[in-house]
Design an enzyme around this catalytic site. Sequence first.
Site, short mmCIF file in Angstrom:
data_model
loop_
_atom_site.label_atom_id
_atom_site.label_comp_id
_atom_site.label_asym_id
_atom_site.label_seq_id
_atom_site.Cartn_x
_atom_site.Cartn_y
_atom_site.Cartn_z
N ARG A 172 0.87 -1.20 0.18
CA ARG A 172 -0.09 -0.12 -0.05
C ARG A 172 0.68 1.26 0.04
NH1 ARG A 172 -4.27 -2.14 4.43
NH2 ARG A 172 -5.64 -3.59 3.14
N HIS A 224 0.11 -4.25 12.42
CA HIS A 224 -0.89 -3.88 11.52
C HIS A 224 -1.81 -3.22 11.96
CE1 HIS A 224 -3.04 -4.67 7.89
NE2 HIS A 224 -4.02 -5.31 8.45
#
Length: 174
Positions: free
Chosen positions: A11, A35
């Site tokens: 990303r 995360h």
Amino acid sequence: VGMAGILDSSRFKYFLSQELKTPIKKINTMVLGGHGDTMVPMPNHTTVDGKELKNLIDEKKLEAIVDRTRKGGAEIIKFLEKGSAFYAPAASGVEMAESYIKNLKKTLPCAAYLDGEYGVKNIYAGVPVVIGDKGVEKIIEINLNTKEKENFNISIKAVNELFNTAKKIDPDLK
């Protein structure tokens, strides 16, 4: 071994590629830690076609990209409306599996068990690892500056808090 570091790094690469108008394959970067909102994108360890990122992007734009990377999962879920992301996690898992099955010894940002590396013990966290036919064959310790180390420690604290909450629900977790 967890794949979130690969997913989060992809990303980050995507957002950088959009801003810099360059192919993703020319961007070498990683995201460390847990995360979620405390993940640690690593702009100081990022190159674009061999050039240091700091020489290619305005600091305010970079901060916005780092923030968007941290919130990228929520952004995807908002677009999907129901369920959660599935393509990026699958692609990340495939990349790990391929390195394992083909003994590629790729260095990938994965959640691995830390036993003193980065000053952290007894927790799984996103760090660069070498994956070969024996699984995680080596944890790579990169030099972190003061701010990166501080952010990494904040992320580790969040991972620990999440794990401790899970242990309250299931005391048999280790």
